[in-house]
Design a protein around this motif. Structure first.
Motif, PDB file in Angstrom:
ATOM      1  N   GLU A  14       0.931  -1.299  -0.070  1.00 58.67           N
ATOM      2  CA  GLU A  14      -0.068  -0.075  -0.105  1.00 58.67           C
ATOM      3  C   GLU A  14       0.983   1.207   0.004  1.00 58.67           C
ATOM      4  O   GLU A  14       1.148   2.129   0.944  1.00 58.67           O
ATOM      5  N   PRO A  15       1.579   1.396  -1.171  1.00 59.54           N
ATOM      6  CA  PRO A  15       2.380   2.602  -1.159  1.00 59.54           C
ATOM      7  C   PRO A  15       1.983   4.123  -0.847  1.00 59.54           C
ATOM      8  O   PRO A  15       2.539   4.898  -0.261  1.00 59.54           O
ATOM      9  N   PHE A  16       0.803   4.206  -1.088  1.00 59.48           N
ATOM     10  CA  PHE A  16      -0.149   5.341  -0.685  1.00 59.48           C
ATOM     11  C   PHE A  16      -0.733   5.514   0.648  1.00 59.48           C
ATOM     12  O   PHE A  16      -1.457   6.392   0.963  1.00 59.48           O
ATOM     13  N   LYS A  17      -0.339   4.618   1.589  1.00 57.58           N
ATOM     14  CA  LYS A  17      -1.043   4.460   2.929  1.00 57.58           C
ATOM     15  C   LYS A  17      -1.033   5.770   3.806  1.00 57.58           C
ATOM     16  O   LYS A  17      -2.001   6.290   4.578  1.00 57.58           O
ATOM     17  N   TYR A  18       0.201   6.274   3.808  1.00 56.30           N
ATOM     18  CA  TYR A  18       0.594   7.254   4.629  1.00 56.30           C
ATOM     19  C   TYR A  18       1.047   8.689   3.840  1.00 56.30           C
ATOM     20  O   TYR A  18       1.431   9.702   4.178  1.00 56.30           O
ATOM     21  N   ASP A  19       0.375   8.693   2.261  1.00 52.14           N
ATOM     22  CA  ASP A  19       0.486   9.982   1.638  1.00 52.14           C
ATOM     23  C   ASP A  19      -0.425  11.016   2.057  1.00 52.14           C
ATOM     24  O   ASP A  19      -1.150  11.415   1.465  1.00 52.14           O
TER      25      ASP A  19
END
Length: 114
Positions: A14-19
């Motif tokens: 989930e590369p955008f989880k903390y975006d």
């Protein structure tokens, strides 16, 4: 006093989880551009210090990996002790795959002769 923020976690699944800064559209644009390219290429990402280039690259790598792409991440700042940056990069490319996958000897595939 702290001068550097801690790196943002970029989970591979989930590369955008903390975006929090909404980098996803930029990463997806670059990912889609890369998917359309044929053959080798170089990508330059230019922005002032502290604007999130490393985070964008980490998100891009995770996003590309989820689609079966291979990539090499080389941090030139960590290898800044040599006047010719090609030397540590070639050395890194030669060593790194053997650390991750001992049966693999290079970052690049062998070309068939014929």
């Amino acid at each position: 006093m702290k001068f550097r923020l801690e790196e943002i976690e970029v989970p591979e699944d989930e590369p955008f989880k903390y975006d929090a800064l909404k980098r996803q559209p930029v990463v997806e644009f670059v990912r889609n551009l890369i998917k359309q390219l044929e053959g080798p290429f170089v990508l330059a990402l230019d922005s002032p210090w502290g604007t999130g280039k490393t985070t964008v690259v980490r998100m891009l790598r995770a996003s590309l990996k989820s689609e079966g792409f291979a990539s090499v991440y080389f941090n030139a700042w960590k290898e800044d002790y040599v006047s010719d940056p090609l030397i540590p990069m070639v050395g890194w490319c030669w060593r790194r795959p053997m650390q991750q996958q001992p049966h693999q000897t290079r970052c690049w595939p062998e070309r068939s002769k014929g």
